[in-house]
Scaffold this motif. Structure first.
Motif, PDB file in Angstrom:
ATOM      1  N   UNK A  17       0.850  -1.193   0.000  1.00 25.14           N
ATOM      2  CA  UNK A  17       0.000   0.000   0.000  1.00 25.14           C
ATOM      3  C   UNK A  17       0.886   1.244   0.000  1.00 25.14           C
ATOM      4  N   UNK A  18       1.855   1.280  -0.910  1.00 25.45           N
ATOM      5  CA  UNK A  18       2.857   2.332  -0.838  1.00 25.45           C
ATOM      6  C   UNK A  18       3.285   2.842  -2.209  1.00 25.45           C
ATOM      7  N   UNK A  19       2.345   2.950  -3.136  1.00 26.27           N
ATOM      8  CA  UNK A  19       2.673   3.471  -4.453  1.00 26.27           C
ATOM      9  C   UNK A  19       3.135   4.913  -4.387  1.00 26.27           C
ATOM     10  N   UNK A 304       0.254   3.113  17.273  1.00 23.82           N
ATOM     11  CA  UNK A 304       1.108   1.989  16.880  1.00 23.82           C
ATOM     12  C   UNK A 304       0.791   1.470  15.482  1.00 23.82           C
ATOM     13  N   UNK A 305       0.307   2.362  14.607  1.00 26.33           N
ATOM     14  CA  UNK A 305      -0.158   1.917  13.295  1.00 26.33           C
ATOM     15  C   UNK A 305       0.956   1.264  12.494  1.00 26.33           C
ATOM     16  N   UNK A 316       3.360   0.229   4.206  1.00 24.37           N
ATOM     17  CA  UNK A 316       2.892   1.585   3.965  1.00 24.37           C
ATOM     18  C   UNK A 316       4.023   2.531   4.366  1.00 24.37           C
ATOM     19  N   UNK A 317       3.745   3.812   4.414  1.00 20.33           N
ATOM     20  CA  UNK A 317       4.780   4.795   4.738  1.00 20.33           C
ATOM     21  C   UNK A 317       4.322   5.647   5.907  1.00 20.33           C
ATOM     22  N   UNK A 323       0.541   7.550   9.345  1.00 22.26           N
ATOM     23  CA  UNK A 323       0.660   6.461   8.379  1.00 22.26           C
ATOM     24  C   UNK A 323      -0.010   6.892   7.071  1.00 22.26           C
ATOM     25  N   UNK A 324       0.722   6.755   5.987  1.00 20.85           N
ATOM     26  CA  UNK A 324       0.204   7.087   4.667  1.00 20.85           C
ATOM     27  C   UNK A 324       0.039   5.803   3.866  1.00 20.85           C
TER      28      UNK A 324
END
Length: 345
Positions: A17-19, A304-305, A316-317, A323-324
């Motif tokens: 989930x990190x495009x 704590x995501x 993710x980032x 959290x992105x």
């Protein structure tokens, strides 16, 4: 090509989930890169074969963004493509930029301060109202890297036009999923390794003719020549008459993968891509009890995501302390549900 048919061209490990950090290559891109690596390793071809991918990439980017290929310059990064625009500003010019902008569309203006160029930063929500008679240029990201906010592109352009200001947009986080009229701006720069799913090292700029007249091609070399293969040696200066005069010699290995990536996207219905990507983002938001949005990039603040997602195998980032998550063609509903379960379980 239909969207569902195209989606079969990826083989991602579940949970990406990190495009917004980097995109994943479809099979034609992966295969093209392997071929060019093998050619390089063995020396079986001359570079002219690889160079064909640059022409293909330029044409596909033009088709994807609805501009003329003669107005497209190729490069290696967004900031490199912005630099000659910044260098062409008159001494004492004023540039207005959102205050939390990604630095590729911020630093090029700031390094011109020794010439008296003034950079004024304002909240993105107030950018339209901040453009006034004293504004020479407005620069912004079409989609914000930090949180996925979609800028009011048409309103910004209209305000700039009302005051005679140039518009420079960074569409690195937009091009590939969000339809927009690139030719409404004076320049649009795009790093291709995110939503355009290319190897890092290829980038593009739409440069309107009126803006090009104010720019100086300080990085000009043989590839910026009117006839590149007749521009290897000696005088006189003989640069291309169109946007190619701002080209730099391309990283061919990257462009070998960029051409099929952009050609694939240019053959898709970009509205369908937007609907798919934003639909997944909104599924994610709904699972966390958040209202829907209009972006393929979302940020959430969950205790704590990052640790929770990592334990679930979701990549993710973290940007600006949150959290992105970002969703593209190879993302599935199962990927989204895995992330939601990790954050709510």
């Amino acid at each position: 090509m239909e969207l569902e048919q195209a989606r079969k061209l990826w083989q991602p490990e579940p949970g990406w989930l990190n495009t917004a950090t980097y995109g994943l290559p479809p099979e034609p891109v992966w295969d093209a890169v392997q071929r060019v690596l093998a050619d390089w390793r063995t020396g079986r071809v001359s570079f002219e074969v690889w160079d064909e991918s640059v022409d293909r990439s330029r044409a596909a980017f033009a088709r994807l963004t609805g501009v003329d290929a003669a107005d497209v310059s190729v490069g290696a990064s967004a900031s490199q493509l912005v630099a000659p625009i910044a260098a062409g500003l008159p001494a004492g010019a004023t540039v207005v930029v959102p205050e939390t902008e990604f630095t590729s569309i911020l630093f090029p203006w700031l390094v011109q301060r020794d010439r008296g160029v003034r950079v004024r930063t304002v909240p993105l929500a107030g950018l339209v109202d901040a453009i006034d008679a004293g504004t020479d240029l407005v620069a912004f990201s079409v989609v914000q890297s930090a949180d996925g906010t979609v800028a009011p592109y048409d309103e910004i352009v209209a305000a700039a036009r009302a005051h005679g200001a140039f518009v420079v947009a960074d569409a690195t986080q937009a091009c590939g999923w969000l339809p927009f009229a690139a030719d409404r701006a004076d320049a649009v720069v795009v790093g291709a390794y995110k939503w355009l799913m290319s190897p890092r090292g290829s980038a593009f700029a739409y440069l309107a003719p009126a803006l090009r007249e104010r720019m100086r091609p300080d990085a000009a070399g043989w590839y910026a020549g009117r006839e590149p293969h007749a521009s290897y040696y000696g005088l006189p200066l003989r640069l291309a008459d169109d946007a190619r005069r701002f080209d730099i010699a391309p990283p061919w290995l990257s462009y070998a993968g960029t051409a099929p990536a952009l050609e694939l996207l240019a053959d898709l219905d970009l509205e369908a891509v937007r609907a798919y990507d934003v639909g997944l983002a909104n599924r994610f938001l709904a699972g966390l009890g958040r209202p829907p949005g209009d972006s393929a990039i979302v940020t959430v603040d969950v205790p704590d995501a990052q640790e929770r997602l990592a334990r679930a195998g979701v990549r993710a980032a973290v940007r600006a302390g949150r959290v992105r998550a970002s969703f593209h063609l190879y993302t599935t509903e199962a990927d989204v549900d895995r992330a939601v379960e990790a954050l709510t379980g």
